[in-house]
Every structure is written in structure tokens, then in C-alpha cells.
Design a protein around this motif. Sequence first.
Motif, PDB file in Angstrom:
ATOM      1  N   GLY A   1      47.894  23.739  70.013  1.00 25.99           N
ATOM      2  CA  GLY A   1      47.200  22.468  70.157  1.00 25.99           C
ATOM      3  C   GLY A   1      46.807  21.927  68.797  1.00 25.99           C
ATOM      4  O   GLY A   1      46.782  22.655  67.796  1.00 25.99           O
ATOM      5  N   SER A   2      46.482  20.666  68.740  1.00 29.62           N
ATOM      6  CA  SER A   2      46.083  20.051  67.467  1.00 29.62           C
ATOM      7  C   SER A   2      44.810  20.686  66.913  1.00 29.62           C
ATOM      8  O   SER A   2      44.659  20.818  65.703  1.00 29.62           O
ATOM      9  N   GLY A   3      43.911  21.066  67.790  1.00 26.69           N
ATOM     10  CA  GLY A   3      42.691  21.733  67.340  1.00 26.69           C
ATOM     11  C   GLY A   3      42.979  23.063  66.678  1.00 26.69           C
ATOM     12  O   GLY A   3      42.394  23.400  65.643  1.00 26.69           O
ATOM     13  N   HIS A   4      43.888  23.828  67.260  1.00 27.83           N
ATOM     14  CA  HIS A   4      44.268  25.109  66.657  1.00 27.83           C
ATOM     15  C   HIS A   4      44.978  24.897  65.324  1.00 27.83           C
ATOM     16  O   HIS A   4      44.761  25.652  64.368  1.00 27.83           O
ATOM     17  N   ILE A   5      45.820  23.891  65.263  1.00 27.97           N
ATOM     18  CA  ILE A   5      46.532  23.592  64.012  1.00 27.97           C
ATOM     19  C   ILE A   5      45.533  23.202  62.926  1.00 27.97           C
ATOM     20  O   ILE A   5      45.610  23.667  61.788  1.00 27.97           O
ATOM     21  N   PHE A   6      44.557  22.367  63.279  1.00 24.63           N
ATOM     22  CA  PHE A   6      43.539  21.942  62.323  1.00 24.63           C
ATOM     23  C   PHE A   6      42.699  23.127  61.860  1.00 24.63           C
ATOM     24  O   PHE A   6      42.444  23.290  60.657  1.00 24.63           O
ATOM     25  N   LEU A   7      42.279  23.983  62.796  1.00 28.07           N
ATOM     26  CA  LEU A   7      41.460  25.147  62.452  1.00 28.07           C
ATOM     27  C   LEU A   7      42.235  26.136  61.580  1.00 28.07           C
ATOM     28  O   LEU A   7      41.684  26.688  60.621  1.00 28.07           O
ATOM     29  N   ALA A   8      43.511  26.340  61.883  1.00 26.69           N
ATOM     30  CA  ALA A   8      44.338  27.226  61.051  1.00 26.69           C
ATOM     31  C   ALA A   8      44.453  26.659  59.631  1.00 26.69           C
ATOM     32  O   ALA A   8      44.450  27.422  58.657  1.00 26.69           O
TER      33      ALA A   8
ATOM     34  N   GLY B   1      51.744  34.280  71.352  1.00 26.42           N
ATOM     35  CA  GLY B   1      52.247  34.912  70.133  1.00 26.42           C
ATOM     36  C   GLY B   1      52.373  33.965  68.950  1.00 26.42           C
ATOM     37  O   GLY B   1      51.940  34.312  67.839  1.00 26.42           O
ATOM     38  N   PRO B   2      52.951  32.775  69.130  1.00 25.86           N
ATOM     39  CA  PRO B   2      53.037  31.845  67.990  1.00 25.86           C
ATOM     40  C   PRO B   2      51.661  31.435  67.453  1.00 25.86           C
ATOM     41  O   PRO B   2      51.491  31.290  66.242  1.00 25.86           O
ATOM     42  N   LEU B   3      50.689  31.296  68.335  1.00 21.85           N
ATOM     43  CA  LEU B   3      49.337  30.938  67.902  1.00 21.85           C
ATOM     44  C   LEU B   3      48.705  32.083  67.118  1.00 21.85           C
ATOM     45  O   LEU B   3      48.090  31.863  66.068  1.00 21.85           O
TER      46      LEU B   3
END
Length: 170
Positions: free
Chosen positions: A59-66, A14-16
Motif C-alpha cells: 500500500g502507499s502507506g507502507h511504501i511511504f513508511l519504508a 513476503g514482498p512487504l
Amino acid sequence: MLNFSLSRKIINIGPLILLYYLSISEIDTHFENYFEILSFNIQLIIIYYWVSKRPETLGSGHIFLAGLINDVVMGVPLGLSSLSYLVVSLVATYVKNMTVNTRITTDWFTFFIAIFCSNLTFFILITNFSEISISAIEMSYNTFFTLIFFPFFWFFFTFYNSIITSGRNV
């Protein structure tokens, strides 16, 4: 039983999903249309809270992509939001590794440090590498309201986290 496990997985991410949704939508600009100075960054609150409490959620990848998605939607040079988000993630990771048990007061204080470093990074990069003009007053309003709304979201996410982790040994 399949529906239960699928719904449990959706609740866990949910947070993602919320982070991506907020990056795609321009929800903070909608508030500016109604109130001239009301602008806050929910993405920073989400990143700070979930990286400091359950880093496996984001994850850092998701944070970067967002951040990249947010840059495309907002029309700023690619990577500015990503770097700002990763600075917040870095501070949250550091705080998580250095403290045993956090409370709202410690999280609020360290979130102030994280948002200050993040906004400073964003401001330096946008003024040096872009033709976009942004005023320090606008950023200070955004920082102020983000800090004001942090406790509300902290309690809400703590409640949500307790729902996610119920019945599981964490």
C-alpha cells in the motif's frame, strides 16, 4: 490447518517484509564495499513490480513508511526516499491502469521512466534542501545497475507471484 493459513499469509506479505527489511538494512552499501561502482536499488524494483502486478500487496502507506525508515538508516533528510518511492508507485499505477497485458519489455521500458523520474525527484530535492553532496555519476551508476538487474528480479517475482496466486482466482 491453522499453520497452513498462517504460512500462506506470511508468503502473501513476503514482498512487504522484504521491502521493510531492505529499508532497515544497508544492503546496497555492502556491494559498494566490494565493487566500487556496483550500487543498485532493489526497493524500487520491488515497489514497481508489486504495485503494477498486485497493488494490494504494497500500500502507499507502507511504501511511504519504508521510505522514512530508509531515510533514517541512510541519514538523509526525512521524506526524500518516501517521495522517490511514491513516484515509482505512481508510474507503476499509471502503467497498470493504461495497459491490459504487460511483458518484460514494456515493464522494463516503463521502469526506466519510473526510475528516471524518481532519481530526478531525489536529486533535485537533495541538492536544493540538503547539504549532502551527491554526484550525478553515482546516481547514473545506481540507475544503470538497477535497470540491469530488473529482468532478473522480474522473473523471480513473477515466479513468486505464481506461487502466491496458485489455487486462487485472481
